[in-house]
Design a protein around this motif. Structure first.
Motif, PDB file in Angstrom:
ATOM      1  N   LEU A 167       0.863  -1.178   0.000  1.00 40.84           N
ATOM      2  CA  LEU A 167       0.000   0.000   0.000  1.00 40.84           C
ATOM      3  C   LEU A 167       0.902   1.231   0.000  1.00 40.84           C
ATOM      4  O   LEU A 167       1.662   1.433   0.941  1.00 40.84           O
ATOM      5  N   ALA A 168       0.815   2.020  -1.052  1.00 39.74           N
ATOM      6  CA  ALA A 168       1.710   3.163  -1.208  1.00 39.74           C
ATOM      7  C   ALA A 168       0.896   4.453  -1.296  1.00 39.74           C
ATOM      8  O   ALA A 168       0.107   4.631  -2.223  1.00 39.74           O
ATOM      9  N   ASP A 169       1.087   5.339  -0.326  1.00 41.85           N
ATOM     10  CA  ASP A 169       0.339   6.599  -0.260  1.00 41.85           C
ATOM     11  C   ASP A 169       1.219   7.734  -0.781  1.00 41.85           C
ATOM     12  O   ASP A 169       2.081   8.239  -0.063  1.00 41.85           O
ATOM     13  N   GLU A 170       1.013   8.133  -2.017  1.00 45.08           N
ATOM     14  CA  GLU A 170       1.803   9.189  -2.670  1.00 45.08           C
ATOM     15  C   GLU A 170       3.311   8.947  -2.490  1.00 45.08           C
ATOM     16  O   GLU A 170       4.040   9.828  -2.020  1.00 45.08           O
ATOM     17  N   PRO A 171       3.820   7.785  -2.852  1.00 52.02           N
ATOM     18  CA  PRO A 171       5.234   7.473  -2.583  1.00 52.02           C
ATOM     19  C   PRO A 171       6.228   8.313  -3.375  1.00 52.02           C
ATOM     20  O   PRO A 171       7.401   8.353  -3.030  1.00 52.02           O
ATOM     21  N   THR A 172       5.771   8.977  -4.438  1.00 58.16           N
ATOM     22  CA  THR A 172       6.675   9.810  -5.240  1.00 58.16           C
ATOM     23  C   THR A 172       6.364  11.292  -5.104  1.00 58.16           C
ATOM     24  O   THR A 172       6.971  12.124  -5.774  1.00 58.16           O
ATOM     25  N   ALA A 180      11.605   9.609  -8.541  1.00 59.43           N
ATOM     26  CA  ALA A 180      10.269   9.037  -8.686  1.00 59.43           C
ATOM     27  C   ALA A 180      10.303   7.844  -9.630  1.00 59.43           C
ATOM     28  O   ALA A 180       9.654   6.818  -9.384  1.00 59.43           O
ATOM     29  N   GLU A 181      11.086   7.960 -10.691  1.00 58.05           N
ATOM     30  CA  GLU A 181      11.216   6.862 -11.646  1.00 58.05           C
ATOM     31  C   GLU A 181      11.881   5.655 -10.991  1.00 58.05           C
ATOM     32  O   GLU A 181      11.463   4.511 -11.204  1.00 58.05           O
ATOM     33  N   LYS A 182      12.901   5.887 -10.170  1.00 60.34           N
ATOM     34  CA  LYS A 182      13.579   4.792  -9.473  1.00 60.34           C
ATOM     35  C   LYS A 182      12.604   4.069  -8.543  1.00 60.34           C
ATOM     36  O   LYS A 182      12.580   2.825  -8.499  1.00 60.34           O
ATOM     37  N   VAL A 183      11.805   4.842  -7.823  1.00 63.82           N
ATOM     38  CA  VAL A 183      10.845   4.251  -6.888  1.00 63.82           C
ATOM     39  C   VAL A 183       9.802   3.428  -7.646  1.00 63.82           C
ATOM     40  O   VAL A 183       9.477   2.296  -7.261  1.00 63.82           O
ATOM     41  N   MET A 184       9.284   3.962  -8.741  1.00 59.89           N
ATOM     42  CA  MET A 184       8.282   3.224  -9.516  1.00 59.89           C
ATOM     43  C   MET A 184       8.866   1.956 -10.124  1.00 59.89           C
ATOM     44  O   MET A 184       8.198   0.911 -10.169  1.00 59.89           O
ATOM     45  N   LYS A 195       3.805  -9.568  -6.246  1.00 57.53           N
ATOM     46  CA  LYS A 195       3.155  -8.731  -5.243  1.00 57.53           C
ATOM     47  C   LYS A 195       2.001  -7.949  -5.872  1.00 57.53           C
ATOM     48  O   LYS A 195       1.914  -7.793  -7.083  1.00 57.53           O
ATOM     49  N   THR A 196       1.118  -7.461  -5.019  1.00 55.47           N
ATOM     50  CA  THR A 196      -0.010  -6.644  -5.451  1.00 55.47           C
ATOM     51  C   THR A 196       0.226  -5.219  -4.953  1.00 55.47           C
ATOM     52  O   THR A 196       0.644  -5.027  -3.811  1.00 55.47           O
ATOM     53  N   LEU A 197      -0.040  -4.232  -5.795  1.00 54.99           N
ATOM     54  CA  LEU A 197       0.238  -2.835  -5.453  1.00 54.99           C
ATOM     55  C   LEU A 197      -1.015  -1.988  -5.558  1.00 54.99           C
ATOM     56  O   LEU A 197      -1.690  -1.976  -6.585  1.00 54.99           O
ATOM     57  N   LEU A 198      -1.311  -1.267  -4.470  1.00 58.96           N
ATOM     58  CA  LEU A 198      -2.334  -0.216  -4.480  1.00 58.96           C
ATOM     59  C   LEU A 198      -1.618   1.088  -4.190  1.00 58.96           C
ATOM     60  O   LEU A 198      -0.974   1.231  -3.139  1.00 58.96           O
ATOM     61  N   ILE A 199      -1.707   2.033  -5.119  1.00 60.20           N
ATOM     62  CA  ILE A 199      -0.950   3.264  -4.983  1.00 60.20           C
ATOM     63  C   ILE A 199      -1.860   4.486  -5.115  1.00 60.20           C
ATOM     64  O   ILE A 199      -2.569   4.644  -6.110  1.00 60.20           O
ATOM     65  N   VAL A 200      -1.859   5.319  -4.082  1.00 62.06           N
ATOM     66  CA  VAL A 200      -2.559   6.599  -4.132  1.00 62.06           C
ATOM     67  C   VAL A 200      -1.628   7.610  -4.796  1.00 62.06           C
ATOM     68  O   VAL A 200      -0.468   7.741  -4.399  1.00 62.06           O
ATOM     69  N   THR A 201      -2.128   8.297  -5.809  1.00 65.34           N
ATOM     70  CA  THR A 201      -1.264   9.238  -6.509  1.00 65.34           C
ATOM     71  C   THR A 201      -2.068  10.370  -7.140  1.00 65.34           C
ATOM     72  O   THR A 201      -3.227  10.192  -7.528  1.00 65.34           O
ATOM     73  N   HIS A 202      -1.426  11.542  -7.222  1.00 66.69           N
ATOM     74  CA  HIS A 202      -1.979  12.670  -7.978  1.00 66.69           C
ATOM     75  C   HIS A 202      -1.344  12.732  -9.364  1.00 66.69           C
ATOM     76  O   HIS A 202      -1.743  13.531 -10.203  1.00 66.69           O
ATOM     77  N   ASN A 203      -0.333  11.903  -9.585  1.00 68.37           N
ATOM     78  CA  ASN A 203       0.442  11.934 -10.812  1.00 68.37           C
ATOM     79  C   ASN A 203      -0.245  11.093 -11.897  1.00 68.37           C
ATOM     80  O   ASN A 203      -0.309   9.868 -11.803  1.00 68.37           O
ATOM     81  N   ILE A 206       1.911   8.304 -13.514  1.00 67.28           N
ATOM     82  CA  ILE A 206       2.065   7.118 -12.671  1.00 67.28           C
ATOM     83  C   ILE A 206       0.790   6.297 -12.677  1.00 67.28           C
ATOM     84  O   ILE A 206       0.820   5.062 -12.776  1.00 67.28           O
ATOM     85  N   ALA A 207      -0.350   6.955 -12.604  1.00 66.04           N
ATOM     86  CA  ALA A 207      -1.634   6.240 -12.630  1.00 66.04           C
ATOM     87  C   ALA A 207      -1.778   5.423 -13.912  1.00 66.04           C
ATOM     88  O   ALA A 207      -2.248   4.282 -13.896  1.00 66.04           O
ATOM     89  N   LYS A 208      -1.345   5.991 -15.026  1.00 67.51           N
ATOM     90  CA  LYS A 208      -1.472   5.307 -16.316  1.00 67.51           C
ATOM     91  C   LYS A 208      -0.555   4.090 -16.428  1.00 67.51           C
ATOM     92  O   LYS A 208      -0.762   3.240 -17.301  1.00 67.51           O
ATOM     93  N   ARG A 209       0.453   3.998 -15.560  1.00 68.14           N
ATOM     94  CA  ARG A 209       1.339   2.829 -15.569  1.00 68.14           C
ATOM     95  C   ARG A 209       0.695   1.620 -14.888  1.00 68.14           C
ATOM     96  O   ARG A 209       1.218   0.514 -14.943  1.00 68.14           O
ATOM     97  N   CYS A 210      -0.440   1.855 -14.221  1.00 64.73           N
ATOM     98  CA  CYS A 210      -1.109   0.788 -13.476  1.00 64.73           C
ATOM     99  C   CYS A 210      -2.092   0.037 -14.378  1.00 64.73           C
ATOM    100  O   CYS A 210      -2.477   0.503 -15.445  1.00 64.73           O
ATOM    101  N   ASP A 211      -2.490  -1.141 -13.926  1.00 61.34           N
ATOM    102  CA  ASP A 211      -3.432  -1.973 -14.687  1.00 61.34           C
ATOM    103  C   ASP A 211      -4.831  -1.370 -14.695  1.00 61.34           C
ATOM    104  O   ASP A 211      -5.549  -1.439 -15.691  1.00 61.34           O
ATOM    105  N   ARG A 212      -5.221  -0.813 -13.549  1.00 63.24           N
ATOM    106  CA  ARG A 212      -6.535  -0.177 -13.446  1.00 63.24           C
ATOM    107  C   ARG A 212      -6.426   1.086 -12.601  1.00 63.24           C
ATOM    108  O   ARG A 212      -5.518   1.232 -11.785  1.00 63.24           O
ATOM    109  N   ILE A 213      -7.381   1.995 -12.839  1.00 66.55           N
ATOM    110  CA  ILE A 213      -7.438   3.244 -12.079  1.00 66.55           C
ATOM    111  C   ILE A 213      -8.782   3.325 -11.371  1.00 66.55           C
ATOM    112  O   ILE A 213      -9.837   3.207 -12.006  1.00 66.55           O
ATOM    113  N   PHE A 214      -8.738   3.511 -10.052  1.00 65.36           N
ATOM    114  CA  PHE A 214      -9.944   3.713  -9.258  1.00 65.36           C
ATOM    115  C   PHE A 214     -10.034   5.205  -8.940  1.00 65.36           C
ATOM    116  O   PHE A 214      -9.182   5.738  -8.223  1.00 65.36           O
ATOM    117  N   LYS A 215     -11.032   5.862  -9.469  1.00 66.79           N
ATOM    118  CA  LYS A 215     -11.199   7.299  -9.236  1.00 66.79           C
ATOM    119  C   LYS A 215     -12.289   7.537  -8.208  1.00 66.79           C
ATOM    120  O   LYS A 215     -13.439   7.101  -8.387  1.00 66.79           O
TER     121      LYS A 215
END
Length: 224
Positions: A167-172, A180-184, A195-203, A206-215
């Protein structure tokens, strides 16, 4: 399916005012997915992440982890599940500045039900530091590290117990583009290994790099 959230509502009460942040949120996350949680400030993104991670309880609704309803677990059982099942990465790092990198990363091992010797803990910490490219900093005090290095220490601490879900809350959020690129890249490599990743982001990138986006908007969720 590794996570199922069913009709989650969360209400905050301040004096006589009530604020219903989440208004019946439901979704499922599959093992090995990258999911971005987006939405305006104050929309409930971190609240949702904290509910999934068993840090706070919903006002209504259920959370299932690997098919098990964990909503009614005791405080001790929730703590045990958090330590075993989740790795949590915070935007503000939440590291102990005066302690060394090793001391910060070994903390979850000290609370694990599987007791290990100091020698074994050093071995485990070195292995996880190699994954984030910071093995040479093991004896360095956190206060002497750059922002990017601190976030990688935070990632190492989050994955030290080999959690199923990160669970990553605005990690970048506090990092420049390069860090930010290194972290991603580190997070995506972990997902590639199961592993499974849930990431909160304003970027948005970064959101587009994920499989799905929950808005999240107005307490409800839209999935794309």
């Amino acid at each position: 399916m590794i996570i199922k959230v069913q009709n989650i509502k969360k209400e905050y009460i301040s004096g006589r005012s009530k604020n219903l942040v989440l208004k019946g949120v439901s979704f499922e996350v599959n093992r090995g997915e990258k999911v971005a949680i987006v939405g305006p400030s104050g929309s409930g993104k971190t609240t949702l992440l904290n509910i999934i991670g068993l840090l706070i309880q919903p006002t209504e609704g259920e959370v299932y982890l690997e098919g098990k309803n964990v909503s009614s677990l005791s405080v001790k059982e929730r703590a045990r599940m958090r330590n075993k099942f989740f790795g949590y990465i915070f935007q503000e790092f939440l590291l102990v500045e005066e302690d060394t990198v090793f001391q910060n990363i070994e903390i979850p091992l000290l609370y694990s039900p599987h007791r290990t010797t100091k020698r074994k803990r050093k071995e485990i910490v070195r292995e996880v530091l190699e994954k984030v490219g910071l093995e040479v900093k093991i004896k360095e005090k956190v206060k002497n590290l750059s922002g990017g290095e601190r976030q990688r220490v935070a990632i190492a601490r989050a994955i030290i117990n080999d959690p199923e879900v990160i669970l990553a809350d605005e990690p970048t959020g506090l990092l420049d583009v390069e860090n930010a690129e290194k972290v991603m890249n580190i997070l995506e490599d972990l997902v590639a290994k199961g592993k499974t990743l849930l990431i909160v982001t304003h970027n948005e990138l970064i959101a587009k790099r994920c499989d799905r986006i929950f808005k999240i908007s107005d307490g409800h969720i839209t999935i794309t």
